[in-house]
Enzyme design. Structure first.
Site, PDB file in Angstrom:
ATOM      1  N   GLY A 176       0.844  -1.184   0.000  1.00 41.95           N
ATOM      2  CA  GLY A 176       0.000   0.000   0.000  1.00 41.95           C
ATOM      3  C   GLY A 176       0.876   1.230   0.000  1.00 41.95           C
ATOM      4  CB  CYS A 177       3.856   1.924  -2.079  1.00 42.01           C
ATOM      5  SG  CYS A 177       3.209   1.873  -3.781  1.00 42.01           S
ATOM      6  N   GLY A 205       4.438   6.716  -3.185  1.00 44.38           N
ATOM      7  CA  GLY A 205       5.839   6.305  -3.202  1.00 44.38           C
ATOM      8  C   GLY A 205       6.784   7.017  -2.255  1.00 44.38           C
ATOM      9  CB  CYS A 251     -11.847  11.472   9.818  1.00 44.39           C
ATOM     10  SG  CYS A 251     -12.657  10.303   8.697  1.00 44.39           S
TER      11      CYS A 251
END
Length: 414
Positions: free
Chosen positions: A179-180, A183, A363
């Site tokens: 789940g990069c 990057g 959230c």
């Protein structure tokens, strides 16, 4: 019905609701510092709120059937969440909880096809959107606010250093990033620690950006990105890291996830899993978040995660709970989103803006005043894969990233 309920529940803050006839209803203390005024434009909204509060509130705000005349959506959600204990203690909630236990537990059944569709729903949105509220490295997960007053950039850089310290990295090791995202973590680990990395994602948008970043950073010989489901990984790695991905795995697949880590870790290997969690026992999902933001997502209780780790045969070598860090991260995102709201509207529309500001504010309040937290699990196949004490973590975080590993990488690149 809802008027009587709110009179009993609203103890913190003050809430004024103007109904569809123009009549104003007051709830809470007269001298409260937090005061929000709402206007209902839908006669059926009170009943909908009583039946499914979070879904009805989110949808009404998105669609303009509920508007805020004074205050903000964040102010409203702060008042709502500050009264959560009173809501939990109300007899109506006890009845709803009992009914919920009678429903089949179907959350998180994320097979391969569904997983890709769920990821595309959220992460394949326009890259320009994420540039408007994330830090420059596009870290879309909880920052690390050691003091509490860091900038977003400082907190995200600290998060990456914190994870790197737990991974016990050495030059030449192979790292898997599950789940990069775009990057950033994999590239930094390669640049600062001299490792090679494989980052996997199910998002085409993220894969394209991450691969381009590796080329631009002249790290493509050390860092590779691929569109690959975690269940299909069949290589061996010295280190495994997963940040903000485990929430998309789902309870039916926890055994598969941790068995994969056990299978793919090399002897002496170490893994770190960073995920949102809940302080309460296992339960269902939030209906609004599941429908509009993260379909297939599920926030795990630590008890169900550690049970799956135990079944996998892995050692839990360290556990850390981050309580307010994500609340601070989300506040930064919310503020940046508001600063760029007109640009977001031009990318999408007003309904999308309302949906995302509700998401970010809800959230934040779930972490600040509700039951959510973040956990980091350090895992290993052998009991002695990590040192006896945690001193090494603090020593590594204090290390100057411009030391030897970066220099060695530059020499090898020539």
């Amino acid at each position: 019905m809802i008027s009587g309920l709110l009179h009993k529940l609203v103890h913190e803050g003050r809430l004024t609701i103007i109904d569809t006839t123009g009549r104003a209803h007051q709830f809470g203390g007269e001298d409260a510092s937090d005061h929000v005024t709402l206007r209902f434009h839908d006669k059926a909204l009170p009943l909908k709120l009583a039946v499914s509060p979070t879904l009805a509130l989110g949808e009404a705000y998105m669609e303009g059937r509920l508007t805020i005349e004074s205050g903000t959506i964040r102010d409203l959600l702060r008042i709502v969440t500050s009264n959560l204990q009173a809501l939990d203690d109300h007899p109506l909630m006890a009845v709803k909880a009992r009914l919920a236990t009678m429903k089949p537990f179907r959350v998180g059944r994320n097979h391969r096809t569904r997983s890709r569709a769920n990821v595309a729903h959220h992460y394949d949105l326009s890259g320009a959107l994420y540039e408007l509220f994330l830090d420059a490295d596009r870290q879309y997960s909880c920052g690390y606010f050691a003091r509490g007053n860091e900038t977003l950039e400082e907190a995200q850089a600290a998060k990456k250093r914190h994870l790197a310290a737990k991974l016990l990295l050495e030059p030449g090791q192979r790292v898997l990033d599950i789940g990069c995202g775009w990057g950033g973590l994999a590239l930094q680990l390669a640049r600062d620690h001299g490792v090679s990395a494989l980052g996997v994602t199910l998002s085409r948008e993220q894969l394209e950006v991450a691969s381009a970043r590796a080329e631009q950073a002249r790290l493509a010989h050390r860092v590779r990105f691929d569109m690959l489901d975690y269940r299909d990984i069949d290589e061996r790695f010295d280190r495994i890291v997963s940040v903000g991905m485990f929430e998309h795995v789902g309870p039916p697949h926890y055994d598969t996830f941790f068995s994969m880590i056990n299978r793919t870790l090399a002897p002496g290997g170490v893994a770190v899993v960073h995920s949102i969690g809940r302080r309460t026992p296992p339960g269902g999902d939030d209906p609004w978040i599941s429908k509009y933001i993260f379909p297939g997502g599920y926030i795990p209780a630590l008890s169900e995660v550690t049970a799956a780790v135990e079944r996998s045969g892995l050692w839990v070598t360290d556990v850390e709970i981050l309580r307010l860090h994500y609340a601070d991260t989300l506040l930064h995102w919310y503020d940046r989103f508001q600063q760029n709201r007109d640009r977001v509207r031009r990318l999408y529309d007003e309904r999308f803006c309302r949906m995302w500001e509700f998401y970010l504010a809800a959230c934040e309040m779930s972490f600040r005043q509700g039951d959510l937290m973040v956990f980091q699990l350090q895992l290993a196949r052998e009991r002695d894969a990590a040192p006896r004490t945690r001193d090494y973590m603090f020593e590594e975080e204090r290390r100057d990233p411009s030391q030897a590993p970066r220099v060695q990488l530059a020499v090898q690149a020539r």
